[in-house]
Design a protein around this motif. Structure first.
Motif, PDB file in Angstrom:
ATOM      1  N   ILE A  90       4.307  45.099  34.793  1.00 33.53           N
ATOM      2  CA  ILE A  90       5.682  45.164  35.743  1.00 33.53           C
ATOM      3  C   ILE A  90       5.321  45.389  36.988  1.00 33.53           C
ATOM      4  CG2 ILE A  90       7.973  46.594  36.145  1.00 33.53           C
ATOM      5  CD1 ILE A  90       7.887  47.172  33.108  1.00 33.53           C
ATOM      6  N   ASN A  91       5.941  44.534  38.023  1.00 35.27           N
ATOM      7  CA  ASN A  91       5.388  44.505  39.399  1.00 35.27           C
ATOM      8  C   ASN A  91       6.302  45.533  40.243  1.00 35.27           C
ATOM      9  OD1 ASN A  91       4.282  44.084  41.854  1.00 35.27           O
ATOM     10  ND2 ASN A  91       4.326  42.074  41.929  1.00 35.27           N
ATOM     11  N   LEU A  92       5.936  46.710  40.314  1.00 39.92           N
ATOM     12  CA  LEU A  92       6.694  47.660  41.242  1.00 39.92           C
ATOM     13  C   LEU A  92       5.886  47.859  42.794  1.00 39.92           C
ATOM     14  CD1 LEU A  92       7.730  50.617  38.675  1.00 39.92           C
ATOM     15  CD2 LEU A  92       8.884  48.254  39.579  1.00 39.92           C
ATOM     16  N   GLY A  93       4.949  46.737  42.826  1.00 43.61           N
ATOM     17  CA  GLY A  93       4.428  46.772  44.140  1.00 43.61           C
ATOM     18  C   GLY A  93       4.904  46.422  45.326  1.00 43.61           C
ATOM     19  N   GLN A  94       5.359  45.027  45.121  1.00 41.00           N
ATOM     20  CA  GLN A  94       5.736  44.385  46.354  1.00 41.00           C
ATOM     21  C   GLN A  94       7.529  44.723  46.275  1.00 41.00           C
ATOM     22  OE1 GLN A  94       4.743  40.350  46.558  1.00 41.00           O
ATOM     23  NE2 GLN A  94       5.437  39.982  48.527  1.00 41.00           N
ATOM     24  N   ALA A 109       1.514  49.244  41.299  1.00 42.87           N
ATOM     25  CA  ALA A 109       1.853  49.673  42.438  1.00 42.87           C
ATOM     26  C   ALA A 109       0.936  49.716  43.505  1.00 42.87           C
ATOM     27  CB  ALA A 109       1.811  51.460  41.987  1.00 42.87           C
ATOM     28  N   ILE A 110       1.213  49.922  44.628  1.00 36.60           N
ATOM     29  CA  ILE A 110       0.261  50.041  45.878  1.00 36.60           C
ATOM     30  C   ILE A 110      -0.320  51.513  46.262  1.00 36.60           C
ATOM     31  CG2 ILE A 110       0.283  49.241  48.160  1.00 36.60           C
ATOM     32  CD1 ILE A 110       0.881  47.046  46.240  1.00 36.60           C
ATOM     33  N   PRO A 111      -1.544  51.528  46.715  1.00 36.82           N
ATOM     34  CA  PRO A 111      -2.010  52.961  47.252  1.00 36.82           C
ATOM     35  C   PRO A 111      -1.542  52.774  48.470  1.00 36.82           C
ATOM     36  CG  PRO A 111      -3.702  51.105  47.192  1.00 36.82           C
ATOM     37  CD  PRO A 111      -2.470  50.616  46.494  1.00 36.82           C
TER      38      PRO A 111
END
Length: 400
Positions: free
Chosen positions: A42-46, A358-360
């Motif tokens: 699941i892309n919760l990054g962008q 997620a994104i750091p």
């Protein structure tokens, strides 16, 4: 050519993408989105929604296409959207904006920001002061314009700047103070004392204020306060916003910038040689959106706040320390206690380990300061509730 010269090199270097051997790395967003596609995570990054915006706005776009609004619009923007932006600023903030001289429609907030920086920066001695972490395009655009980026740190958990350090960072070399409020990536909303200090320092050093207010209608605990409403600010402030976050239409790329006519003329002079114009049938649709009843805007903020609660519960169940946002799309959490002290390595492993991307937070800071943000991770909450519930369940299972 072994080495291709040009401004692209300093742009890539400013964004932290240029390696010592001259190769250019993909952005963290591209890397992590590719990881999501590869692993099924699941892309919760962008930060983009996975559901459409209000039907009134979508139908207005369809009607505009059917009605023939498919050619170049006027360079400053469709007059009805310029009028709607002016009405919106008066309705919500009491600002009196001349739609004919003080507003430009742009290809999203990113073009507005880049055009303003290119227009107002005059050389390598100019400095742009930003709060750090910062949205990644800021550093790239400042580098493209040839100026120096000066950063003021925001520290967890509240992500408010130290005002003494802020004052020490602004000088007569400061051409622009760039403020993003509500703030991406931290979710902070700056207090009145911070905004007042921005204006004081800009007046003292004759700097221009540029504000990125794309999350203006997604502040959770108090109404948004544009810097341009503060005494002495309007005559030196360029205010940027866009439709993408407010109406879940990020792909339409309809943004705007407003401010004093002389500053807007400077920005238009550059902007007209970037995209020239864009989004002809989407502009009247966004005009319709800006005229929606107050309840739409209040409900949008409440719905997103609830999504953050769902995401936050899953993060806590997994063992993260959650830093609740005050506005915007993103929740920041500390992964140190669950083995995420190196947040970049942690985020690269998370798609396989937990099925979530997620994104750091270190991706949003200059290289020299990344150690100060290790362990912190940014998750996007702007997804459907059922997607967030599934992500929360995966994260909770990962933490057990």
């Amino acid at each position: 050519m072994s080495v291709i010269p040009g401004a692209w090199r300093r742009t890539a270097a400013g964004a932290g993408l240029l390696a010592a051997d001259g190769t250019v790395a993909p952005t963290i967003f591209a890397e992590m989105s590719a990881a999501a596609a590869r692993t099924g995570a699941i892309n919760l990054g962008q930060g983009f929604p996975d559901e459409d915006g209000p039907v009134e706005v979508l139908e207005a776009a369809r009607a505009a296409i059917a009605g023939g609004a498919n050619q170049y619009p006027p360079g400053r923007g469709v007059p009805d959207l310029l009028a709607a932006i002016s009405e919106h600023q008066r309705r919500f903030y009491g600002l009196d904006i001349d739609p004919d001289r003080e507003v430009i429609v742009t290809a999203g907030a990113t073009e507005a920001l880049t055009a303003a920086l290119l227009a107002l920066i005059d050389g390598p001695d100019d400095e742009v002061v930003v709060f750090e972490p910062y949205y990644d395009s800021y550093a790239a655009a400042v580098a493209l314009a040839g100026a120096k980026l000066v950063t003021v740190p925001l520290r967890a958990p509240g992500f408010q700047p130290d005002l003494d350090r802020f004052a020490a960072s602004v000088s007569d070399r400061t051409r622009i103070i760039l403020v993003n409020d509500p703030h991406n990536p931290t979710g902070a909303v700056f207090g009145a004392e911070v905004l007042t200090e921005v204006v004081r320092l800009a007046q003292r050093h004759d700097a221009v204020i540029i504000t990125d207010e794309v999350y203006e209608h997604l502040a959770f605990h108090a109404p948004h306060m544009p810097i341009a409403t503060l005494p002495g600010a309007a005559e030196r402030t360029l205010t940027i916003s866009s439709a993408g976050k407010t109406f879940s239409t990020t792909g339409w790329k309809i943004g705007w910038i407003h401010g004093p006519a002389a500053l807007i003329t400077a920005v238009l002079t550059v902007k007209q040689y970037l995209t020239y114009v864009n989004g002809s049938p989407f502009q009247p649709a966004i005009a319709a959106g800006l005229r929606l009843p107050d309840a739409y805007f209040a409900d949008a903020a409440a719905a997103l706040s609830r999504k953050h609660e769902i995401l936050g519960a899953g993060l806590r169940a997994a063992g993260f320390t959650v830093l609740p946002p005050q506005g915007g799309y993103f929740t920041v959490a500390d992964a140190t206690d669950i083995g995420g002290a190196d947040s970049a390595a942690f985020c690269r492993a998370l798609p396989e380990a937990a099925g979530v991307v997620a994104i750091p937070l270190s991706a949003f800071v200059s290289e020299a300061h990344r150690d100060a943000y290790t362990g912190l991770v940014r998750f996007a909450a702007c997804k459907r509730v059922e997607v967030l519930e599934e992500a929360a369940a995966r994260l909770a299972a990962f933490g057990r």
